[in-house]
Structures are given as structure tokens and as C-alpha cells.
Write a protein that holds these residues in place. Structure first.
Motif, PDB file in Angstrom:
ATOM      1  N   GLY A 175    -114.026   7.220 -28.416  1.00 18.01           N
ATOM      2  CA  GLY A 175    -113.654   8.731 -28.102  1.00 18.01           C
ATOM      3  C   GLY A 175    -114.806   9.122 -26.930  1.00 18.01           C
ATOM      4  O   GLY A 175    -114.602   9.677 -26.124  1.00 18.01           O
ATOM      5  N   ILE A 176    -116.106   8.401 -27.261  1.00 18.35           N
ATOM      6  CA  ILE A 176    -117.343   8.984 -26.351  1.00 18.35           C
ATOM      7  C   ILE A 176    -116.771   8.290 -24.992  1.00 18.35           C
ATOM      8  O   ILE A 176    -116.998   8.808 -23.887  1.00 18.35           O
ATOM      9  CB  ILE A 176    -118.669   8.481 -26.850  1.00 18.35           C
ATOM     10  N   TRP A 177    -116.487   6.876 -25.061  1.00 15.31           N
ATOM     11  CA  TRP A 177    -116.288   6.215 -23.672  1.00 15.31           C
ATOM     12  C   TRP A 177    -114.919   6.889 -23.026  1.00 15.31           C
ATOM     13  O   TRP A 177    -114.961   7.134 -22.038  1.00 15.31           O
ATOM     14  CB  TRP A 177    -115.920   4.864 -23.946  1.00 15.31           C
ATOM     15  N   GLY A 178    -113.970   7.253 -23.577  1.00 14.20           N
ATOM     16  CA  GLY A 178    -112.578   7.863 -23.195  1.00 14.20           C
ATOM     17  C   GLY A 178    -112.928   9.330 -22.620  1.00 14.20           C
ATOM     18  O   GLY A 178    -112.516   9.612 -21.600  1.00 14.20           O
ATOM     19  N   ASP A 179    -113.691  10.023 -23.496  1.00 14.37           N
ATOM     20  CA  ASP A 179    -113.871  11.492 -22.825  1.00 14.37           C
ATOM     21  C   ASP A 179    -115.008  11.579 -21.890  1.00 14.37           C
ATOM     22  O   ASP A 179    -114.654  12.251 -20.904  1.00 14.37           O
ATOM     23  CB  ASP A 179    -114.380  12.259 -24.087  1.00 14.37           C
ATOM     24  N   LEU A 180    -116.099  10.654 -22.170  1.00 12.36           N
ATOM     25  CA  LEU A 180    -117.162  11.047 -21.254  1.00 12.36           C
ATOM     26  C   LEU A 180    -117.556   9.705 -20.314  1.00 12.36           C
ATOM     27  O   LEU A 180    -118.487   9.744 -19.432  1.00 12.36           O
ATOM     28  CB  LEU A 180    -118.487  11.254 -22.024  1.00 12.36           C
ATOM     29  N   GLY A 181    -116.827   8.685 -20.210  1.00 14.78           N
ATOM     30  CA  GLY A 181    -117.175   7.296 -19.632  1.00 14.78           C
ATOM     31  C   GLY A 181    -118.515   6.637 -19.938  1.00 14.78           C
ATOM     32  O   GLY A 181    -119.144   7.075 -20.916  1.00 14.78           O
ATOM     33  N   LEU A 182    -118.634   5.813 -18.841  1.00 15.63           N
ATOM     34  CA  LEU A 182    -119.959   5.041 -19.230  1.00 15.63           C
ATOM     35  C   LEU A 182    -121.297   5.843 -19.225  1.00 15.63           C
ATOM     36  O   LEU A 182    -122.324   5.498 -19.784  1.00 15.63           O
ATOM     37  CB  LEU A 182    -120.021   3.851 -18.200  1.00 15.63           C
ATOM     38  N   LEU A 183    -121.196   6.823 -18.378  1.00 16.78           N
ATOM     39  CA  LEU A 183    -122.343   7.689 -18.182  1.00 16.78           C
ATOM     40  C   LEU A 183    -122.577   8.600 -19.569  1.00 16.78           C
ATOM     41  O   LEU A 183    -123.811   8.747 -19.969  1.00 16.78           O
ATOM     42  CB  LEU A 183    -122.359   8.696 -17.334  1.00 16.78           C
ATOM     43  N   GLY A 184    -121.524   8.931 -20.103  1.00 14.29           N
ATOM     44  CA  GLY A 184    -121.637   9.727 -21.468  1.00 14.29           C
ATOM     45  C   GLY A 184    -122.066   8.663 -22.481  1.00 14.29           C
ATOM     46  O   GLY A 184    -122.875   9.279 -23.339  1.00 14.29           O
ATOM     47  N   LEU A 185    -121.398   7.563 -22.409  1.00 10.81           N
ATOM     48  CA  LEU A 185    -121.708   6.507 -23.418  1.00 10.81           C
ATOM     49  C   LEU A 185    -123.348   6.162 -23.544  1.00 10.81           C
ATOM     50  O   LEU A 185    -124.073   6.174 -24.356  1.00 10.81           O
ATOM     51  CB  LEU A 185    -120.921   5.270 -23.392  1.00 10.81           C
ATOM     52  N   GLY A 186    -123.957   6.128 -22.078  1.00 12.03           N
ATOM     53  CA  GLY A 186    -125.348   5.813 -22.045  1.00 12.03           C
ATOM     54  C   GLY A 186    -126.274   6.791 -22.491  1.00 12.03           C
ATOM     55  O   GLY A 186    -127.181   6.654 -23.121  1.00 12.03           O
ATOM     56  N   GLY A 187    -125.852   8.176 -22.192  1.00 14.94           N
ATOM     57  CA  GLY A 187    -126.580   9.342 -22.516  1.00 14.94           C
ATOM     58  C   GLY A 187    -126.719   9.454 -24.133  1.00 14.94           C
ATOM     59  O   GLY A 187    -127.652   9.689 -24.777  1.00 14.94           O
ATOM     60  N   TYR A 188    -125.529   9.174 -24.712  1.00 12.84           N
ATOM     61  CA  TYR A 188    -125.459   9.203 -26.311  1.00 12.84           C
ATOM     62  C   TYR A 188    -126.362   8.075 -26.791  1.00 12.84           C
ATOM     63  O   TYR A 188    -126.996   8.115 -27.807  1.00 12.84           O
ATOM     64  CB  TYR A 188    -124.194   9.033 -26.876  1.00 12.84           C
ATOM     65  N   LEU A 189    -126.136   6.992 -26.143  1.00  8.18           N
ATOM     66  CA  LEU A 189    -127.032   5.679 -26.555  1.00  8.18           C
ATOM     67  C   LEU A 189    -128.470   5.855 -26.521  1.00  8.18           C
ATOM     68  O   LEU A 189    -129.466   5.525 -27.323  1.00  8.18           O
ATOM     69  CB  LEU A 189    -126.398   4.365 -25.928  1.00  8.18           C
ATOM     70  N   PHE A 190    -128.784   6.621 -25.487  1.00  7.44           N
ATOM     71  CA  PHE A 190    -130.169   6.906 -25.369  1.00  7.44           C
ATOM     72  C   PHE A 190    -130.681   7.872 -26.401  1.00  7.44           C
ATOM     73  O   PHE A 190    -131.834   7.628 -26.660  1.00  7.44           O
ATOM     74  CB  PHE A 190    -130.487   7.482 -24.124  1.00  7.44           C
ATOM     75  N   LEU A 191    -129.962   8.849 -26.853  1.00  6.29           N
ATOM     76  CA  LEU A 191    -130.318   9.679 -27.965  1.00  6.29           C
ATOM     77  C   LEU A 191    -130.485   8.870 -29.131  1.00  6.29           C
ATOM     78  O   LEU A 191    -131.599   8.928 -30.014  1.00  6.29           O
ATOM     79  CB  LEU A 191    -129.404  10.684 -28.397  1.00  6.29           C
ATOM     80  N   CYS A 192    -129.590   7.856 -29.383  1.00  7.54           N
ATOM     81  CA  CYS A 192    -129.802   6.850 -30.519  1.00  7.54           C
ATOM     82  C   CYS A 192    -130.988   6.149 -30.386  1.00  7.54           C
ATOM     83  O   CYS A 192    -131.512   6.026 -31.530  1.00  7.54           O
ATOM     84  CB  CYS A 192    -128.369   6.113 -30.790  1.00  7.54           C
ATOM     85  N   TYR A 193    -131.213   5.783 -29.432  1.00 11.98           N
ATOM     86  CA  TYR A 193    -132.375   4.825 -29.143  1.00 11.98           C
ATOM     87  C   TYR A 193    -133.753   5.575 -29.594  1.00 11.98           C
ATOM     88  O   TYR A 193    -134.601   4.958 -30.125  1.00 11.98           O
ATOM     89  CB  TYR A 193    -132.392   4.481 -27.598  1.00 11.98           C
TER      90      TYR A 193
END
Length: 469
Positions: free
Chosen positions: A374-392
């Protein structure tokens, strides 16, 4: 000479920042069960989308922390949230998505980090920490007790669970919602690990009992995928500690013992037989239906790309298989439609596929609507990267021990199974679980530093007196 009246102590407001944290948590954690019991409009389930940011704003404007580490972590999360918000808005702009889509998408994914930021910004006293600790313990207990009561009542036909049986329906505080049983059991297991590891003031038997109770809830709620998620998270933790040979050996030994015991129970104990449903090699072969089912949405999303930039920005917030795209927009279209919401057919097609294909509806483990897709489909790789940064950031600052690290890793694994990363009650409970130990350690370190400073000052005073004499 006039007698001066002693200064009066300023009365503190009843709703201090700690109470605001507790109230905002309750607005999320208990909203589903409140609406189910009272018959209140389901839209009240989502009042927290306004409450949580409001509480963060109040905390940021009123807190006066001087702890450098506390301030540094707060700034890093603020920057992380800002970056993620910019990415969500950029995706919405590129895909001509409604602004309301972007706002809800950001809140669904960013709200746990907003809540965690609000917790860590407060320089909590020992009394404040004790207060939120009690709320955490009681909330976990209430969730477990409700789940144990709901199952026999649903099975006996005395409690209506909106079409769910006594396993899927026993959602604890998440009654009634899809996969509420998994969310409720996840809360119990996460709390049990925290309680066993961090609450050493409680007797050992009570902490062991919490582990047993959580495992029992996995069984009676039929939350098989939760156990798999923790096993995978355990394996990932072993990889993380691969440089620490001693800890790696301990973790490998523990998982080997647990794995053998579980394998024996799955084939010899009736309560565990349901776990063998996954042990069918034909499901997982190169042409197995498990893989076909799981990646149905990934194929649908990729086939809908019209430009290479879709890889970066996705198809727009709520336009694929996120919780927003698959359910939320459809359920609340009468409210969101007039506000300019937009949608596509991808989410509806995915949910139709789930309800029509036996592998998909047999277990959420095989669901093609899952968090990372859902994150990748909605927001693409940039959205996926932004969310993973918060997880980090959460991992770096709040993975204080192995139990909390396993919990964080399990949330990541859940993202490959279903949309539990977008379940507000579950995710805010995890944020609460991470923020409390951090506050406890901060206060302990602050107290130790103050004690050392007092001892140094006392030593200087003693030396000065001796020199004067």
C-alpha cells in the motif's frame, strides 16, 4: 516593618501534558469498542486524526525540556515527519489526488510517530511516568479480558460480531473490526514481552503468566500469522546481533528449542493442529497459488503505471491497496467525496479478489492488500523511503532492549501480511510501549547525574572548609 505574605503556590491545571497523552491514547485505543457498545457513529473512530496533532502542538508549545538528547531526538522526528509529509503531498500533486486523500494518508502512516514525538518531548517526573505506566498496564489487561469474554459469548450466539465467528470476532478493544483478533493478540504479545523484560518489580510468576496468557490468546483467537511474524522477527534479530557471537548463540539456542517444541505441538496437540494448514509445499512452489495471491496487487499496481515517475511517486494517496484505498474511502465516501476525495478501481478490485479466491480469504497471511504494498503503491519509492526513515529513527532511539527490538521488527513483518501498520489503536499502543521505557531511562540517567553533581559539590565544599580551617 511589614510582614510579607508567603508566595502562594500556583495551581496546576487538571489537564497537564501527561494527562493529554493519556486522553489522546484513549481516544484511539478505546474508540472501536466505545462505538460498538454505545452505537455511536463510526466516524468517531477517527476523531484522533485531529486530537493527536493537537496534543503534539500543545506539548511542543508548553514543554520546557533542557535535555539535549531529548531535544535532538525531537528535532530528528520533526524533520522526518516533515520530509514524509512533503513526499505525500508531492505524490498527491503529481497524480492529481484530492488533498483530503493526502491528509488522511499522512495521518494513517505518520500518526504513531507524531504520538511518540509527543511522549518524548515531555520532561516527565517519576509521578507522571508512574501514571502512564498504570494506564499502559490496565489497557493491556482490559484488552485481554475483553477478548476472553467475547469468544464464548460470540460462539454461544449471545454477542453479535458483524458476521465474524468466535475466533475472528474476539477483538478485545478492537471489537468489531476486520482482523481485530490479530490486532488484539498483537497488543497482548507485545505487552507481555515488555512486561516480562522491563517490569522487574513484579514477581517472576506474574511475568511468566503474562507470556502464557498472550500465547493462549494467539490460540483461541486463531491469530496464526502473529506467531509466524514473531518467529521471523526473532530470526531478523539474530542477524542484527550476528557480530555479537555470545548473544547470537543464545538467540539461536532459544529459537531452536521453541521451534522444536512448537513443531511437536502442531502435530500432537489438537489446539495447535490449525497451524499445519500452512505446511503444504504445493502452496509455495514456483507456480504456487500463495505467491500468485500475495502479489496480485503488486502486479496490478505496476501495470497501472503511466510514467517512470510513478516508481518514485506511486499512483497517489489512497489510489491502491493501502487501508485508505481498499476500505476507508469506500466506507466514508459520503463524507469524503464532497471534500474532494479521489479514488481508483485498484483497491476495490483487490478486495473483490480477496473475497472470491479461497487462498486469499482463508488467511490474512496471503492477503494481497498489505502495508508495504500500500505504501509503495500509493506513494512510490520516495514514500517508502520516507516511512522507512521514520522507522529507522524509532529503531535507533527506542530499541532499548531485545524485547522492544523484536516488537519493532514484528511490526515491519506485519507490513508484509496485512494492513496492521495502519491500525491506529495497535500502532499507538506500540508507540506508548516504546516511549515509556525511554522516559524511564531518561529519568534514571537524569537522577544519577544530579546525584553525582551533588556529591561533587559536597566534596568541593568539604575541601573548602578543610582549607579554611
Amino acid at each position: 516593618m511589614y510582614l510579607q505574605r508567603p508566595p502562594t503556590k500556583k495551581k496546576e491545571g487538571i489537564i497537564d501534558n501527561t494527562n493529554l497523552i493519556i486522553l489522546s491514547f484513549c481516544s484511539v485505543f478505546y474508540s472501536r469498542i466505545f462505538c460498538s457498545i454505545t452505537g455511536a457513529p463510526s466516524i468517531l473512530n477517527h476523531a484522533h486524526f485531529a486530537i493527536i496533532p493537537f496534543v503534539l502542538g500543545v506539548v511542543l508549545l508548553t514543554t520546557r525540556s533542557k535535555n539535549r538528547k531529548q531535544i535532538a531526538i525531537a528535532y530528528s522526528f520533526l524533520w522526518g515527519l516533515l520530509i514524509f509529509l512533503v513526499v505525500v503531498l508531492a505524490s498527491a500533486l503529481w497524480n492529481n489526488t484530492g488533498l483530503i486523500n493526502a491528509i488522511i494518508s499522512f495521518m494513517m502512516l505518520g500518526e504513531p510517530f507524531i504520538f511518540l514525538l509527543a511522549i518524548i518531548c515531555i520532561p516527565m517526573s517519576s509521578e507522571s511516568i508512574a501514571r502512564i505506566r498504570k494506564w499502559l498496564i490496565w489497557s493491556a489487561l482490559i484488552n485481554f479480558v475483553l477478548a476472553t469474554i467475547q469468544k464464548p459469548l460470540i460462539d454461544a450466539g449471545k454477542l453479535y460480531a458483524n458476521g465474524f465467528d468466535g475466533t475472528d470476532g474476539c477483538g478485545g478493544v478492537f471489537f468489531v473490526s476486520g482482523a481485530g483478533n490479530s490486532a488484539s493478540a498483537s497488543v497482548s504479545v507485545a505487552f507481555a514481552l515488555y512486561f516480562f523484560t522491563n517490569e522487574k518489580n513484579f514477581p517472576l510468576w506474574s511475568r511468566i503468566l503474562a507470556i502464557i496468557a498472550a500465547f493462549w490468546q494467539i490460540l483461541f483467537s486463531d491469530s496464526k500469522q502473529l506467531l509466524l511474524a514473531y518467529i521471523i522477527a526473532w530470526g531478523l534479530l539474530i542477524i542484527v546481533h550476528s557480530k555479537d557471537i555470545g548473544k547470537t548463540i543464545k538467540l539461536l539456542g532459544a529459537i531452536a528449542i521453541f521451534g522444536y517444541g512448537f513443531y511437536w505441538c502442531a502435530y500432537n496437540v489438537e489446539a495447535f493442529i490449525a497451524f499445519t494448514a500452512w505446511a503444504r509445499p504445493e502452496l509455495f512452489g514456483p507456480d504456487g497459488v500463495a505467491w500468485y495471491t500475495k502479489f496480485y496487487s503488486v502486479r496490478a499496481i505496476a501495470s497501472s503505471y503511466e510514467s517512470s515517475l510513478n516508481w518514485l511517486f506511486g499512483l497517489g494517496p489512497g489510489h491502491t491497496v493501502s487501508r485508505l484505498g481498499a476500505w476507508f474511502l469506500k466506507d466514508y465516501w459520503s463524507i469524503l467525496g464532497p471534500l474532494g476525495a479521489t479514488t481508483t478501481s485498484i483497491g476495490q478490485e483487490a478486495t473483490d479478489f480477496v473475497s472470491s479466491f479461497w487462498v486469499a480469504y482463508s488467511s490474512s497471511l496471503f492477503s494481497p492488500t498489505f502495508g508495504w504494498a500500500g505504501i509503495w503503491g500509493d506513494l512510490g519509492l520516495l514514500g517508502l523511503g520516507g516511512y522507512l526513515f521514520l522507522c529507522y529513527l524509532a529503531w535507533q532511539n527506542f530499541g532499548l532492549d531485545d524485547s522492544l527490538k523484536i516488537t519493532l521488527l514484528t511490526v515491519i513483518v506485519h507490513g508484509f501480511m496485512f494492513t496492521q501498520m495502519e491500525e491506529p489503536g495497535f500502532m499507538l499502543f506500540i508507540a506508548f510501549l516504546l516511549g515509556l521505557p525511554w522516559q524511564q531511562r531518561r529519568l534514571k540517567k537524569q537522577t544519577e547525574e544530579a546525584t553525582r553533581a551533588a556529591h561533587r559539590q559536597l566534596s568541593k565544599t568539604t575541601v573548602l572548609i578543610s582549607t579554611t580551617d
